[in-house]
Scaffold this motif. Sequence first.
Motif, mmCIF file in Angstrom:
data_model
loop_
_atom_site.group_PDB
_atom_site.id
_atom_site.type_symbol
_atom_site.label_atom_id
_atom_site.label_comp_id
_atom_site.label_asym_id
_atom_site.label_seq_id
_atom_site.Cartn_x
_atom_site.Cartn_y
_atom_site.Cartn_z
ATOM 1 N N VAL A 64 0.800 -1.289 0.050
ATOM 2 C CA VAL A 64 0.073 -0.071 0.013
ATOM 3 C C VAL A 64 0.893 1.181 0.159
ATOM 4 C CG1 VAL A 64 -1.757 1.408 1.323
ATOM 5 C CG2 VAL A 64 -1.966 -1.321 1.094
ATOM 6 N N GLY A 95 -2.760 -1.221 -2.939
ATOM 7 C CA GLY A 95 -3.467 -0.215 -2.390
ATOM 8 C C GLY A 95 -2.982 0.984 -2.369
ATOM 9 N N LEU A 151 -3.015 4.121 -7.916
ATOM 10 C CA LEU A 151 -3.405 2.728 -8.509
ATOM 11 C C LEU A 151 -3.135 2.381 -10.172
ATOM 12 C CD1 LEU A 151 -6.924 3.032 -6.428
ATOM 13 C CD2 LEU A 151 -4.652 1.686 -5.733
ATOM 14 N N TYR A 202 -6.697 -3.195 -5.043
ATOM 15 C CA TYR A 202 -8.084 -3.376 -4.046
ATOM 16 C C TYR A 202 -8.555 -2.424 -3.350
ATOM 17 C CZ TYR A 202 -11.112 -6.088 -1.135
ATOM 18 O OH TYR A 202 -12.385 -6.702 -0.427
ATOM 19 N N SER A 203 -9.448 -2.022 -2.777
ATOM 20 C CA SER A 203 -9.940 -1.109 -1.646
ATOM 21 C C SER A 203 -11.283 -2.125 -0.865
ATOM 22 C CB SER A 203 -10.390 0.105 -2.383
ATOM 23 O OG SER A 203 -11.656 -0.006 -2.929
ATOM 24 N N GLY A 251 -9.462 4.252 -2.071
ATOM 25 C CA GLY A 251 -8.764 4.204 -1.084
ATOM 26 C C GLY A 251 -8.995 5.481 -0.009
ATOM 27 N N TYR A 280 -9.453 0.005 6.670
ATOM 28 C CA TYR A 280 -8.729 -0.128 5.272
ATOM 29 C C TYR A 280 -7.611 -1.178 5.519
ATOM 30 C CZ TYR A 280 -6.311 0.832 1.119
ATOM 31 O OH TYR A 280 -5.782 0.664 -0.250
ATOM 32 N N MET A 318 -7.417 -4.902 3.679
ATOM 33 C CA MET A 318 -6.337 -5.117 2.658
ATOM 34 C C MET A 318 -5.596 -6.277 3.169
ATOM 35 S SD MET A 318 -6.421 -3.096 0.245
ATOM 36 C CE MET A 318 -4.692 -3.469 -0.416
#
Length: 163
Positions: A53, A86, A106, A117-118, A131, A149, A153
Amino acid sequence: MKLSVLYFSRSGHTRDMAEEIVSGMNSVEGAQARAFSLDSIDEDFLRESSCVVLGTPSYLACMAGQVKTWLDTESGKYGLAGKLGGAFATADYVHGGGDMAVQGILTHFMVRGMLVYSGGGSWGKPYIHLGPVAISDDLAKYAPTFRAYGTRMASKALELFGA
């Protein structure tokens, strides 16, 4: 499973939100998450991470130049393809471009071959479409969303890649 949260932070706000994400990630059994500033990455840990991330402050409705430079020049050496990706941002204003900064990260991750992915609306509230974005004058208000979040994740990474 290793998970990395990378960030650039000038004021400390983006760093603080990175730590909230790590807290959420580490609440998931089997997750081992760490946060790294872009200028002090544990390269082996990052290479071994199944999820990455990346966070940025928003400047002029975009990601910080330091983040863009890292994405363009450094990110290719970490084998990001196939990893879960992310993004998150901090901004001074609600309409300060945090969502655009997240979307830019992203997009770069997808070009590197990452799975982004979020959680979107699939987890219910708090809804995190691309995000999370925190507004700098009230970071504590956004901390629970950033922890959620991180949990989402880490859960998705474990689902996809196992422990």
